[in-house]
Design a protein around this motif. Structure first.
Motif, PDB file in Angstrom:
ATOM      1  N   PHE A  84     -15.771   3.592   7.439  1.00 53.55           N
ATOM      2  CA  PHE A  84     -15.686   2.614   6.791  1.00 53.55           C
ATOM      3  C   PHE A  84     -16.305   1.185   6.999  1.00 53.55           C
ATOM      4  N   GLN A  85     -17.075   0.914   6.121  1.00 57.28           N
ATOM      5  CA  GLN A  85     -17.826  -0.511   6.383  1.00 57.28           C
ATOM      6  C   GLN A  85     -17.282  -1.834   5.546  1.00 57.28           C
ATOM      7  N   LYS A  86     -17.170  -1.762   4.387  1.00 54.36           N
ATOM      8  CA  LYS A  86     -16.520  -2.679   3.443  1.00 54.36           C
ATOM      9  C   LYS A  86     -16.084  -2.135   1.946  1.00 54.36           C
ATOM     10  N   HIS A  87     -15.570  -3.154   1.321  1.00 58.81           N
ATOM     11  CA  HIS A  87     -15.090  -2.583  -0.021  1.00 58.81           C
ATOM     12  C   HIS A  87     -14.707  -3.687  -0.972  1.00 58.81           C
ATOM     13  N   LYS A  88     -14.872  -3.482  -2.367  1.00 57.50           N
ATOM     14  CA  LYS A  88     -14.311  -4.268  -3.282  1.00 57.50           C
ATOM     15  C   LYS A  88     -13.353  -3.293  -3.984  1.00 57.50           C
ATOM     16  N   SER A  89     -13.223  -3.464  -5.384  1.00 59.85           N
ATOM     17  CA  SER A  89     -12.154  -2.638  -5.938  1.00 59.85           C
ATOM     18  C   SER A  89     -12.522  -2.555  -7.549  1.00 59.85           C
ATOM     19  N   GLY A  90     -12.044  -1.511  -7.985  1.00 62.67           N
ATOM     20  CA  GLY A  90     -12.085  -1.343  -9.189  1.00 62.67           C
ATOM     21  C   GLY A  90     -11.714  -0.208 -10.093  1.00 62.67           C
ATOM     22  N   VAL A  91     -11.657   0.244 -11.230  1.00 61.76           N
ATOM     23  CA  VAL A  91     -11.422   1.491 -11.853  1.00 61.76           C
ATOM     24  C   VAL A  91     -12.803   2.381 -11.851  1.00 61.76           C
ATOM     25  N   MET A 131     -18.613  14.753  -3.205  1.00 63.84           N
ATOM     26  CA  MET A 131     -18.546  13.672  -4.464  1.00 63.84           C
ATOM     27  C   MET A 131     -18.938  12.420  -4.180  1.00 63.84           C
ATOM     28  N   VAL A 132     -19.523  11.795  -5.116  1.00 67.09           N
ATOM     29  CA  VAL A 132     -20.226  10.293  -4.939  1.00 67.09           C
ATOM     30  C   VAL A 132     -19.478   9.463  -5.888  1.00 67.09           C
ATOM     31  N   ARG A 133     -19.775   8.174  -5.219  1.00 63.52           N
ATOM     32  CA  ARG A 133     -19.482   6.996  -6.063  1.00 63.52           C
ATOM     33  C   ARG A 133     -20.612   6.167  -6.794  1.00 63.52           C
ATOM     34  N   ASP A 134     -21.030   6.258  -7.929  1.00 68.16           N
ATOM     35  CA  ASP A 134     -22.178   5.584  -8.498  1.00 68.16           C
ATOM     36  C   ASP A 134     -21.697   4.091  -8.379  1.00 68.16           C
ATOM     37  N   PRO A 135     -22.747   3.128  -8.131  1.00 69.85           N
ATOM     38  CA  PRO A 135     -22.716   1.647  -7.957  1.00 69.85           C
ATOM     39  C   PRO A 135     -21.929   1.048  -9.078  1.00 69.85           C
ATOM     40  N   MET A 136     -21.059   0.321  -8.973  1.00 64.81           N
ATOM     41  CA  MET A 136     -20.291  -0.442  -9.924  1.00 64.81           C
ATOM     42  C   MET A 136     -21.279  -1.403 -10.577  1.00 64.81           C
ATOM     43  N   LYS A 137     -20.980  -2.022 -11.761  1.00 64.04           N
ATOM     44  CA  LYS A 137     -21.801  -3.228 -12.346  1.00 64.04           C
ATOM     45  C   LYS A 137     -21.913  -4.395 -11.376  1.00 64.04           C
ATOM     46  N   GLY A 138     -22.992  -4.826 -11.192  1.00 69.37           N
ATOM     47  CA  GLY A 138     -23.219  -5.884 -10.176  1.00 69.37           C
ATOM     48  C   GLY A 138     -23.457  -5.765  -8.803  1.00 69.37           C
ATOM     49  N   GLU A 139     -22.891  -4.562  -8.309  1.00 66.76           N
ATOM     50  CA  GLU A 139     -22.701  -3.987  -6.953  1.00 66.76           C
ATOM     51  C   GLU A 139     -24.103  -3.872  -6.409  1.00 66.76           C
ATOM     52  N   LEU A 140     -24.434  -4.420  -5.238  1.00 71.32           N
ATOM     53  CA  LEU A 140     -25.600  -4.350  -4.474  1.00 71.32           C
ATOM     54  C   LEU A 140     -25.687  -2.853  -3.777  1.00 71.32           C
ATOM     55  N   LEU A 141     -25.701  -1.950  -4.211  1.00 73.44           N
ATOM     56  CA  LEU A 141     -25.735  -0.626  -3.889  1.00 73.44           C
ATOM     57  C   LEU A 141     -27.097   0.041  -4.364  1.00 73.44           C
ATOM     58  N   LEU A 142     -27.759   0.867  -3.576  1.00 72.08           N
ATOM     59  CA  LEU A 142     -29.232   1.360  -4.210  1.00 72.08           C
ATOM     60  C   LEU A 142     -29.029   2.796  -4.533  1.00 72.08           C
ATOM     61  N   ARG A 143     -28.091   3.279  -3.973  1.00 72.84           N
ATOM     62  CA  ARG A 143     -27.968   4.711  -4.225  1.00 72.84           C
ATOM     63  C   ARG A 143     -26.453   5.051  -4.494  1.00 72.84           C
ATOM     64  N   PRO A 144     -25.958   6.265  -5.040  1.00 74.03           N
ATOM     65  CA  PRO A 144     -24.741   6.660  -4.974  1.00 74.03           C
ATOM     66  C   PRO A 144     -24.056   6.686  -3.845  1.00 74.03           C
ATOM     67  N   GLU A 145     -22.916   6.392  -3.516  1.00 69.74           N
ATOM     68  CA  GLU A 145     -22.242   6.350  -2.188  1.00 69.74           C
ATOM     69  C   GLU A 145     -21.418   7.717  -2.018  1.00 69.74           C
ATOM     70  N   PRO A 146     -21.693   8.186  -0.779  1.00 73.26           N
ATOM     71  CA  PRO A 146     -20.933   9.494  -0.489  1.00 73.26           C
ATOM     72  C   PRO A 146     -19.479   9.264  -0.486  1.00 73.26           C
TER      73      PRO A 146
END
Length: 239
Positions: A84-91, A131-146
Motif C-alpha cells: 500500500f502506498q496511498k489512498h483517497k476514497s469513493g464509490v 481485478m483492477v480499479r479504473d482511475p477515478m475522476k480527477g485522479e492522477l493515475l495513468l493506468r488501471p490500478e491492480p
C-alpha cells in the motif's frame, strides 16, 4: 457467518504473536487471513509465516490494509505482491480482467464505497492480476490500478485484494463471494475440492481447530481450517 455456510470457518486472534509466534499452532490451519494494522513483525514470526506458505504449502490471504503491514520486513511486500502506498476514497466497481481464473469462480463485479488504494513495490513474479480499479475522476493515475491478485510462492498460494475498508464492503454479498473463491483457491486443489464437497453434502462439522487439541479418535469429518488476524481498527470485521 456468510462464509460459514460454505464450510469456511475461522479462529480469530488479535496479535501477531498469537497467530505467528508458534509454528506448530499455525501449521494446523489451511490458510491465514490477515486483516489488520500491524506495523512490525519479529524475525521468528516472519520465518513462521514464510515457512507456512513456502514449505507447508498453505494459503495466505492478506486483505486491504494487510498490504500496509510489517514495514520492517522487505520480504513481506514481495510475498503479498505489492505494498500500500496511498489512498483517497469513493464509490467504485473493481473490474474483473481474468474471469476464468479459479480464484474468480462465481465472482461478479460489485459496487461499494471503499478506499482507493494505490500500491508500490509490486512483485510481478508468479503473480496474476484478477481485478483492477479504473482511475477515478480527477485522479492522477495513468493506468488501471491492480486491485485483486494471486501469487504462488514455494509450495503455497497467496490471494490479495485491496477491497475491505469497512462494513460497506464486508456486508456486500459480492465481496463475500470473492473472499470465498479466493480462500478456496489459496488452500490448493485437494483441500478446495474437499471443502466444496462438504458444503454440497451439508455435512455438519466444525472446520476449525479448538484451542485444545482435537481428540484423535473423534469421529468427525475432515476439517477446512483458516485463521484470521483481526483488524486493530476501531471497527471489527463481521464474525
Amino acid at each position: 457467518q456468510a462464509l460459514g455456510r460454505d464450510g469456511i470457518y475461522f479462529d480469530y486472534v488479535t496479535t501477531v504473536e498469537e497467530a505467528l509466534g508458534d509454528a506448530n499452532y499455525l501449521n494446523r490451519f489451511d490458510a491465514l487471513l490477515l486483516y489488520a494494522n500491524h506495523q512490525t513483525i519479529k524475525p521468528h514470526q516472519w520465518e513462521n509465516l514464510k515457512n507456512f506458505v513456502e514449505k507447508e504449502g498453505k494459503g495466505f490471504v492478506p486483505v486491504h490494509s494487510a498490504s500496509w503491514c510489517f514495514q520492517n520486513e522487505p520480504g513481506y511486500d514481495q510475498l503479498v505482491g505489492g505494498r500500500f502506498q496511498k489512498h483517497k476514497s469513493g464509490v467504485f466497481t473493481p473490474r474483473i480482467i481474468k474471469p476464468k481464473h479459479a480464484a474468480m469462480d462465481g465472482v461478479n463485479e460489485f459496487e461499494a464505497w471503499d478506499e482507493t488504494y494505490v500500491h508500490t513495490r509490486h512483485n510481478p513474479k508468479s503473480r496474476t492480476v484478477l481485478m483492477v480499479r479504473d482511475p477515478m475522476k480527477g485522479e492522477l493515475l495513468l493506468r488501471p490500478e491492480p486491485w485483486t491478485w494471486v501469487r504462488t510462492q514455494g509450495k503455497g498460494r497467496v490471494f490479495y485484494t485491496a477491497s475491505g475498508h469497512d462494513e460497506r464492503v464486508w456486508g456486500n454479498s459480492g465481496f463475500h463471494q470473492m473472499m470465498k473463491a479466493g480462500i478456496l483457491w489459496s488452500i490448493g486443489e485437494e483441500r478446495r475440492a474437499a471443502s466444496i464437497e462438504l458444503a454440497r453434502s451439508h455435512v455438519s462439522c466444525d472446520p476449525l481447530p479448538r484451542t485444545t487439541p482435537r481428540d484423535p479418535g473423534a469421529d468427525r469429518a475432515p476439517r477446512r481450517r483458516s485463521q484470521a488476524i483481526d483488524s486493530s481498527r476501531g471497527y471489527r470485521s463481521p464474525r
